[in-house]
Design an enzyme around this catalytic site. Structure first.
Site, short mmCIF file in Angstrom:
data_model
loop_
_atom_site.label_atom_id
_atom_site.label_comp_id
_atom_site.label_asym_id
_atom_site.label_seq_id
_atom_site.Cartn_x
_atom_site.Cartn_y
_atom_site.Cartn_z
N ASN A 1 0.84 -1.19 0.00
CA ASN A 1 0.00 0.00 0.00
C ASN A 1 0.88 1.25 0.00
O ASN A 1 1.73 1.42 0.87
CB ASN A 1 -0.88 0.01 1.25
CG ASN A 1 -1.84 1.19 1.27
OD1 ASN A 1 -2.82 1.21 0.52
ND2 ASN A 1 -1.57 2.18 2.11
N GLU A 2 0.69 2.08 -1.01
CA GLU A 2 1.33 3.38 -1.12
C GLU A 2 2.83 3.35 -0.80
O GLU A 2 3.31 4.04 0.10
CB GLU A 2 0.60 4.39 -0.23
CG GLU A 2 -0.86 4.54 -0.63
CD GLU A 2 -1.63 5.59 0.17
OE1 GLU A 2 -1.09 6.08 1.18
OE2 GLU A 2 -2.76 5.93 -0.23
N PRO A 3 3.60 2.57 -1.55
CA PRO A 3 5.04 2.50 -1.30
C PRO A 3 5.76 3.82 -1.51
O PRO A 3 6.83 4.04 -0.92
CB PRO A 3 5.52 1.45 -2.30
CG PRO A 3 4.49 1.45 -3.38
CD PRO A 3 3.20 1.72 -2.69
#
Length: 573
Positions: free
Chosen positions: A255-257
């Protein structure tokens, strides 16, 4: 690029054999595909005041098409043709993050995702929400006595019971939470944040986390071995597949690296680079596909626009250029070498930066910025519309045209890839403007060919946002849904009214984005239709009410009043 797009969603749905109960099922390969194209008036490409192309004339199925008669002079004209602009709609666009209202809202896809999943230990359910909640380990996703993968149990049980799809998030970082110890925080949270894992000493990574790996390289265990100090994501997928074998499963790669160094600074303090994210994506996606080639893999799960362009200022951005084209090129090259596709869908998050009354629309949950909110979905497609945002004003110097841009990247760099938005929100979820924006987004992403989308509530229940979803999934309260095939629908004033239409069944959704009642004429080039059932969602309450049916005033021609700030749904018998 035409407003209508063929190919990607249709082939993905066919190859994945997605089954969705209570929602339309996509046609088989080839059904409803586009033809040679025809000029058409209406919203189309959105040029000028709504004239453009409705590319892809084809023939509707079943009864013959009847050309409409004259509805008479009206304040605004809505036009629908079921023989033009036909394309399959992916049912997976009607998705939600969390499933508390699944029985009523009937989402076709429910997602378990968010920042807490980045450090989620599926073996014992320990998790860490990072900066969202004091960087503390805790039992928010289940204690040690809960079954493995407890974060996904309700999601998968619901999908199994309703015959829908499920989207789970598997972490790609090096470490996940080892324990549930909040260091006595007891819910105090900020500003004291006594539960911060950094308060455990300089070696907190070794003492409070365990190593996370893509592949085990050994036989899987069920239940998993919680004492080996390691967690394996291919083993997690094998566990889910063994316990819920019939559920159509999609997987988010973390998630959202692009924000790891901010949100999860305790375990990933350095900004992620292009090369690192590519390598992690290929390793974890490959391990997932090794377990089950039929699982749909979504990456890179970006947080927003600066992530799309530079991976939030990644250290190697200057060497590689814009991130998404580079990333797609790297995936395509890796697939050519490996002889298989490992990432099926380019997945992004979209919280618009558009402002109204000086307020970002996704930050306002009331009538603040309402006028800007109902126009903002035009930035997904309309080359004639420029929102007030830093993206449009400072970066692009013109309209955003988000979907044509992204589809253009896919076509040029990794053809056949789907596009999804697993978090999106336009604000106003407790206001009629939020419902209008939700309905507008769902209409346009269905017509343009987005593969999947899951709305992310930002302010609790968001009842009007949920009503906007029901416009397409359960308009009458007993399961009446939008059709499975998008068709041409146009309006001569897209600033005031947007319109969408489907075949199988014939449904028209008209959005009045103004504060005035509008006398509209509607013409249908469709099988003969003498009466349309009518449902209305307005600002009085987040409910969709049945209204008096609309009778034809001439052959396939109707007059209908669109209330101020409203969604009107018209359905053929």
């Amino acid at each position: 690029m035409s407003l209508y797009r063929a190919g990607t969603t249709l082939s993905l749905l066919a190859s994945l054999a997605v089954a969705v109960a209570g929602c339309p099922t996509a046609p088989a390969e080839g059904e409803g595909e586009e033809g040679e194209g025809e000029e058409g008036e209406g919203e189309g490409e959105g040029e000028g005041e709504g004239e453009g192309e409705g590319e892809g004339e084809g023939e509707g199925e079943g009864e013959p098409i009847v050309e409409p008669g004259d509805p008479g002079a009206a304040e605004l004209l809505l036009q629908v043709r079921v023989d033009t602009g036909r394309r399959a709609i992916s049912p997976l666009i009607y998705g939600w993050n969390g499933g508390d209202s699944a029985e009523q809202d009937r989402p076709a896809l429910i997602r378990s995702g968010g920042n807490r999943l980045t450090a989620y230990n599926w073996e014992n359910n320990a998790s860490n929400a990072g900066s969202d909640w004091c960087f503390q380990n805790d039992a928010m996703l289940g204690g040690p006595s809960a079954p493995p993968a407890n974060a996904f149990v309700d999601l998968l049980d619901d999908a199994e019971a309703r015959g829908t799809s499920a989207l789970v998030t598997l972490p790609m970082v090096d470490f996940v939470a080892a324990d549930h110890d909040d260091l006595g925080d007891g819910g105090q949270g900020p500003p004291s944040c006594v539960g911060d894992v950094a308060n455990s000493g300089a070696d907190y990574v070794q003492t409070r986390f365990v190593e996370n790996h893509a592949a085990k390289g050994a036989a899987f265990a069920d239940p998993p071995n919680e004492s080996d100090g390691e967690v394996f994501q291919d083993e997690a997928l094998a566990y889910l597949r063994a316990h819920w074998p019939a559920v159509p499963l999609l997987v988010n790669l973390d998630n959202e690296p692009d924000l790891w160094s901010q949100t999860h600074a305790r375990i990933h303090p350095d900004p992620v680079s292009y090369a690192e994210l590519r390598d992690r994506t290929l390793a974890f996606a490959g391990a997932i596909k090794d377990v089950d080639e039929g699982v749909t893999v979504l990456g890179f799960v970006s947080y927003g626009y600066a992530g799309y362009t530079t991976l939030q200022g990644a250290p190697d951005a200057g060497a590689h250029g814009e991130f998404i084209p580079w990333f797609l090129d790297e995936l395509a090259a890796a697939d050519a070498t490996a002889g298989r596709r490992v990432v099926d869908v380019l997945d992004l998050h979209w919280y618009p930066e558009a402002r109204g009354e000086g307020v970002r629309i996704s930050d306002a949950q009331d009538d603040t910025a309402a006028a800007a909110r109902v126009q903002a979905p035009r930035s997904l497609w309309d080359p004639s519309y420029q929102e007030d945002s830093w993206i449009a004003n400072d970066v692009l110097g013109g309209p955003v045209e988000l979907l044509p841009t992204l589809f253009g990247h896919i076509d040029a760099h990794y053809p056949g890839t789907g596009l999804s938005f697993t978090e999106w929100n336009y604000g106003g979820g407790s206001h009629i403007s939020g419902a209008i924006a939700v309905a507008d987004v769902l209409g346009v992403i269905g017509r343009l060919g987005v593969f999947a989308a899951t709305y992310y509530p930002l302010a609790g229940d968001e009842p009007f946002a949920r009503a906007g979803l029901r416009v397409f999934t359960n308009v009458d309260g007993v399961g009446a849904a939008f059709g499975v095939t998008a068709v041409f629908a146009g309006t001569d004033d897209v600033e005031r009214v947007t319109v969408y239409a489907s075949d199988h069944p014939l449904v028209v959704v008209a959005l009045n984005k103004s504060g005035d009642s509008i006398d509209a004429a509607l013409t249908l080039a469709a099988p003969a239709t003498a009466q349309l059932a009518r449902f209305v969602l307005d600002g009085d309450a987040p409910t969709i009410a049945a209204a008096t049916p609309v009778d034809a005033v001439a052959q396939n021609a109707f007059r209908v009043t669109l209330p101020p700030w409203s969604v009107t749904v018209l359905r053929a018998p």
